[in-house]
Design a protein around this motif. Structure first.
Motif, short mmCIF file in Angstrom:
data_model
loop_
_atom_site.label_atom_id
_atom_site.label_comp_id
_atom_site.label_asym_id
_atom_site.label_seq_id
_atom_site.Cartn_x
_atom_site.Cartn_y
_atom_site.Cartn_z
N PRO A 1 -14.61 -66.62 72.95
CA PRO A 1 -15.55 -66.00 73.89
C PRO A 1 -15.27 -64.53 74.18
O PRO A 1 -16.21 -63.76 74.42
CB PRO A 1 -15.38 -66.84 75.17
CG PRO A 1 -14.88 -68.16 74.69
CD PRO A 1 -14.03 -67.86 73.48
N THR A 2 -14.00 -64.16 74.16
CA THR A 2 -13.67 -62.75 74.41
C THR A 2 -14.12 -61.85 73.27
O THR A 2 -14.34 -60.65 73.47
CB THR A 2 -12.15 -62.60 74.60
OG1 THR A 2 -11.47 -63.26 73.52
CG2 THR A 2 -11.71 -63.20 75.93
N SER B 1 -11.94 -73.04 77.37
CA SER B 1 -11.53 -73.17 78.77
C SER B 1 -11.63 -74.60 79.27
O SER B 1 -11.02 -74.96 80.27
CB SER B 1 -12.39 -72.26 79.65
OG SER B 1 -13.77 -72.57 79.49
N ASP C 1 -8.57 -65.99 81.12
CA ASP C 1 -9.30 -66.37 79.92
C ASP C 1 -8.33 -66.82 78.85
O ASP C 1 -7.35 -66.14 78.55
CB ASP C 1 -10.12 -65.19 79.39
CG ASP C 1 -11.33 -64.88 80.27
OD1 ASP C 1 -11.77 -65.79 80.98
OD2 ASP C 1 -11.80 -63.74 80.22
N GLU D 1 -22.08 -71.85 80.35
CA GLU D 1 -20.95 -72.26 79.52
C GLU D 1 -21.10 -71.79 78.08
O GLU D 1 -20.11 -71.62 77.38
CB GLU D 1 -20.79 -73.78 79.56
CG GLU D 1 -20.27 -74.32 80.87
CD GLU D 1 -18.87 -73.85 81.20
OE1 GLU D 1 -17.99 -73.95 80.33
OE2 GLU D 1 -18.65 -73.37 82.32
N LEU E 1 -19.07 -69.03 77.24
CA LEU E 1 -17.64 -69.34 77.13
C LEU E 1 -17.35 -70.19 75.90
O LEU E 1 -16.21 -70.61 75.71
CB LEU E 1 -17.18 -70.09 78.39
CG LEU E 1 -17.40 -69.38 79.72
CD1 LEU E 1 -16.97 -70.28 80.87
CD2 LEU E 1 -16.65 -68.05 79.76
#
Length: 496
Positions: free
Chosen positions: A438-439, A132, A410, A300, A303
């Motif tokens: 991250p997902t 991101s 995302d 973070e 992420l």
């Protein structure tokens, strides 16, 4: 990059900006910027107290895993060209210094040592990233935090806290400025964010006060640099400098200068005429307050992503699909391959670097039946293997907007690979994601498995197991000396 930023040039600044600052860095009266929430007090307090922050157990575990992932990357990359050049530079600048260059038995001054260690950490496309923010934090932050923790006698728990803070600042900063604003200003997130992240980690280990951190940030701002021309790099040396070495060097320098008493412009994150609020950073997408909003609540590290394969992040799904298809397809059966992917597909069809060049990666996967760490980085093979070059000409990479996520959603990576066979039939594999994003993060077991795969060919499995254990037990470690000692070994010959 994911989004298709158009090539743009900022108009030259018209006129000079009259500064009417007091010694405290107060803002110029009459500047139209609307309501402004102060950033500096919360930011400096956060960084100064990072060694003792209360951090959720799950985030501490992710920090330890990213430390492991970075150290494994250093070991795996220790004999690559960028690593050797980083060590050569350090030896030329400060031979016989007292700080260890990770992945070798060489020593240098602290700043030169972390520079070389960070060059090694990003000598290949295998380290972590924050999608991101378009940042790869580990190569710069982890070596700096290790050196600062070692020289200041910090515990493993304090070290983990410093690394967490480094990731927090490096990940938040580009999004607060606006990633598009950075791009249009000609500044690469990958160089700027690690400078601030490495400085934050170093400051926490050095025990800087909030006031010293404020001055440190001014020197980070002066060194915040990095051009997008890294996309044109061929040998992964300038890229290793921008993504790793430069941020580590600049960040540790800034923290050391502040510790020694260097003063700079105060409140450089609030002053209207200082770095953070400069006019180039005022375009669409900025969210300045997000730099400090949610500190201690949203991390973070949640992420942050890890690469399962030794290639660039956007190429991971295509690699996964190609490996799957290769299990049932022989190279002589292949007439053509089409890779549909989101974002700048043309970049990955023509990339100079092997690990970003999908036609080259498709060729060696199909020809070899696997993806080898060394061959994935091999510029020599990309240039000289005529069979691979011929096969690569059968591969087309196409942008598929249907796979793209919207603004603010995302970021994920995906790919659809279609193989047309000589008999006219087609085989297709769609990969919606590769574990590591991250997902869909890699589990603790998967990160440790990856680390063992990287370390074992260089140092053997017992050492790989030892590194996994040391990182897993960091929060209870009285010092990080055992990790530093493990990272001292004779490097091999260059692998190009």
């Amino acid at each position: 990059m994911k989004t298709g930023y158009a090539t743009a040039a900022l108009a030259a600044t018209h006129g000079s900006l009259a500064l009417a600052q007091s010694n405290s860095g107060s803002r110029v009266e009459g500047a139209a910027d609307g309501e402004w929430r102060e950033i500096t007090p919360a930011l400096t307090a956060y960084i100064a107290g990072a060694a003792s922050h209360s951090i959720p157990a799950g985030i501490r575990e992710r920090a330890r895993l990213h430390i492991l992932d970075t150290l494994a990357s250093i070991i795996a990359c220790s004999s690559l060209e960028a690593a050797e050049l980083g060590r050569a530079y350090a030896a030329a600048m400060s031979p016989g210094g007292g700080s260890d260059i990770l992945g070798s038995r060489q020593t240098a001054s602290p700043v030169d040592a972390v520079f070389a260690s960070a060059m090694t950490a990003h000598a290949a496309e295998i380290n972590d990233f924050i999608p991101s923010a378009y940042v790869q934090p580990g190569p710069a932050i982890v070596p700096v935090a290790i050196e600062a923790a070692r020289t200041n006698g910090r515990t493993g728990s304090e070290f983990v806290g410093a690394v967490t803070a480094g990731y927090e600042i490096a990940g938040r900063l580009p999004k607060a400025i606006g990633t598009r604003n950075l791009y249009l200003a000609g500044l690469a997130n990958h160089g700027i964010a690690p400078t601030f992240g490495a400085a934050a980690a170093s400051a926490a280990m050095m025990g800087l006060t909030a006031e010293q951190v404020d001055h440190m940030l001014a020197y980070c701002a002066q060194q915040a640099s990095g051009s997008w021309q890294w996309l044109l790099d061929v040998r992964h040396i300038e890229k290793a400098f921008v993504f790793g070495g430069m941020g580590a060097r600049n960040g540790m320098q800034a923290a050391t200068m502040a510790r020694l008493g260097f003063t700079g412009v105060s409140d450089s994150f609030d002053n209207e005429n200082a770095w953070f609020r400069w006019r180039a950073f005022q375009g669409e997408g900025k969210n300045h307050a997000s730099l400090v909003e949610g500190l201690h609540q949203h991390y973070e590290l949640s992420l942050a992503a890890m690469k399962r394969y030794p290639v660039g992040g956007p190429t991971q799904p295509a690699v996964r699909a190609l490996l799957d298809l290769r299990s049932t397809i022989r190279p002589e059966q292949v007439e053509a391959i089409v890779v549909d992917m989101p974002g700048e597909a043309a970049t990955f069809e023509r990339a100079n670097m092997p690990a970003l060049n999908i036609p080259y990666l498709a060729a060696i996967i199909m020809l070899d039946g696997r993806l080898d760490f060394v061959d994935a980085q091999s510029l020599e093979r990309q240039k000289t293997d005529e069979r691979a070059k011929e096969f690569a000409r059968r591969v087309t990479v196409v942008r598929d907007e249907a796979q793209e996520t919207g603004e603010g959603e995302d970021r994920t990576e995906s790919a659809r690979v279609t193989v047309r066979l000589a008999d006219g039939t087609e085989r297709e594999r769609f990969v919606a994601y590769v574990p590591g994003f991250p997902t869909h993060p890699l589990s603790k077991r998967e990160v440790e498995e990856k680390a063992r795969e990287l370390v074992e060919p260089v140092l053997g499995m017992p050492t790989a197991d030892r590194l996994v254990t040391l990182c897993d037990e960091l929060d209870d470690a009285p010092s990080i000396d055992p990790i530093v000692e493990l990272m001292r070994f004779e490097g091999g010959t260059s692998r190009s």
